[in-house]
Design an enzyme around this catalytic site. Structure first.
Site, PDB file in Angstrom:
ATOM      1  N   ASP A 176       0.862  -1.173   0.000  1.00  0.00           N
ATOM      2  CA  ASP A 176       0.000   0.000   0.000  1.00  0.00           C
ATOM      3  C   ASP A 176       0.911   1.239   0.000  1.00  0.00           C
ATOM      4  O   ASP A 176       2.103   1.144   0.299  1.00  0.00           O
ATOM      5  CB  ASP A 176      -0.885  -0.055   1.260  1.00  0.00           C
ATOM      6  CG  ASP A 176      -1.618   1.232   1.511  1.00  0.00           C
ATOM      7  OD1 ASP A 176      -2.266   1.739   0.571  1.00  0.00           O
ATOM      8  OD2 ASP A 176      -1.554   1.755   2.651  1.00  0.00           O
ATOM      9  N   ASP A 183      -0.143   5.197   0.886  1.00  0.00           N
ATOM     10  CA  ASP A 183      -0.344   6.158   1.976  1.00  0.00           C
ATOM     11  C   ASP A 183      -0.464   5.459   3.329  1.00  0.00           C
ATOM     12  O   ASP A 183      -1.272   4.548   3.497  1.00  0.00           O
ATOM     13  CB  ASP A 183      -1.629   6.959   1.740  1.00  0.00           C
ATOM     14  CG  ASP A 183      -1.561   7.800   0.486  1.00  0.00           C
ATOM     15  OD1 ASP A 183      -1.105   8.944   0.583  1.00  0.00           O
ATOM     16  OD2 ASP A 183      -1.941   7.316  -0.596  1.00  0.00           O
ATOM     17  N   ASP A 226      -2.121  -0.316   5.898  1.00  0.00           N
ATOM     18  CA  ASP A 226      -2.469   0.271   7.201  1.00  0.00           C
ATOM     19  C   ASP A 226      -3.968   0.434   7.425  1.00  0.00           C
ATOM     20  O   ASP A 226      -4.429   0.515   8.552  1.00  0.00           O
ATOM     21  CB  ASP A 226      -1.830   1.662   7.333  1.00  0.00           C
ATOM     22  CG  ASP A 226      -2.422   2.663   6.357  1.00  0.00           C
ATOM     23  OD1 ASP A 226      -2.387   2.386   5.140  1.00  0.00           O
ATOM     24  OD2 ASP A 226      -2.942   3.703   6.796  1.00  0.00           O
TER      25      ASP A 226
HETATM   26 MG   LIG Z   1      -2.919   3.208   3.282  1.00  0.00          MG
END
Ligand SMILES: [Mg+2]
Length: 245
Positions: A21, A23, A194
């Site tokens: 991923d 960000d 996240d």
């Molecule tokens: Mg992310």
């Protein structure tokens, strides 16, 4: 329920495929999506690691690919728009068609954000998002507006944002699609993410006998492992590039 989520083991360069991923995983979250900075050292590290993995490293993001391209990541394979579009290292870009219902949502989101200080509208080829990180007092109204416009679309909550987007795709379908083709096919997927949207990715890699790595504080998650933040991710990636022994 409290869980133990250890740090992930090092990658096996002959066996593993790495999905990352963007960000909140590779780079810290910024107040505005465009304010993210990607250090050259990180880009160089990703390319060296991709070489080490014989090209089996891909970015899997909710951002659209043209947006990600603005960060200078180079010719890494990428799945964007939560899997609504993808591009392999050969440069060929494929995308799902844009649903018509997105246009009405876009219009409503533009008007809503223009009237509220701190609410940021993000336009995407296959989605439309409202960010309320800078204006938490407008969170409930943002979410209600997105709900109103979610018919025929997928309603996706995220970190201090809400998004409607093309239905039927998510981080799990994005990873599964890449795992169907070379150079990824036949390898063991490892996915780092996240956000709540990354849970679909964790489920997908787990079903393909790989594992997920949650970035951030311990929470209920399909990931087996955890790293605390993007700085820990950077260190974990760097360790893989150190000479063995
Ligand atoms: Mg992310």
């Amino acid at each position: 329920m409290t869980r133990t989520m250890p740090e992930p083991p090092p990658l096996d360069p002959s066996r593993d495929a790495l999905f990352l991923d963007f960000d909140g995983t590779l780079v810290p979250l910024a107040e505005r999506p465009e304010a993210v900075h990607v250090p050259d050292t990180l880009i160089e590290r990703l390319h060296r690691l991709a070489d080490r993995l014989d090209g089996r490293l891909a970015i899997v993001s909710g951002r659209y690919i043209a947006d990600l391209d603005g960060f200078g990541l180079g010719a890494l394979p990428v799945a964007g728009s939560h899997g609504g579009e993808w591009r392999l290292a050969d440069g060929e870009h494929c995308a799902l068609p844009r649903p018509k219902s997105l246009d009405a949502a876009r219009e409503a989101f533009v008007a809503f954000s223009a009237a509220r200080e701190g609410v940021i509208f993000e336009d995407k080829p296959l989605g439309a998002a409202l960010h309320f990180r800078l204006a938490p007092q407008h969170a409930d109204a943002s979410i209600a507006l997105a709900r109103e416009h979610a018919a025929g679309l997928h309603l996706q909550p995220g970190h201090e944002m809400i998004e409607v987007r093309v239905p039927g795709v998510h981080k799990g379908t994005a990873i599964a699609r890449l795992m169907d083709v070379p150079p990824f096919a036949g390898h063991r997927p490892v996915f780092l993410g996240d956000d709540v949207t990354d849970e679909d990715g964790f489920a997908a890699v787990t079903s393909l006998e790989g594992h997920g790595v949650l970035i951030g504080p311990v929470r209920e998650s399909r990931a087996a492992y955890r790293l605390s933040d993007p700085a820990a991710v950077k260190a974990w990636l760097a360790a893989m590039l150190e000479p063995a022994g």
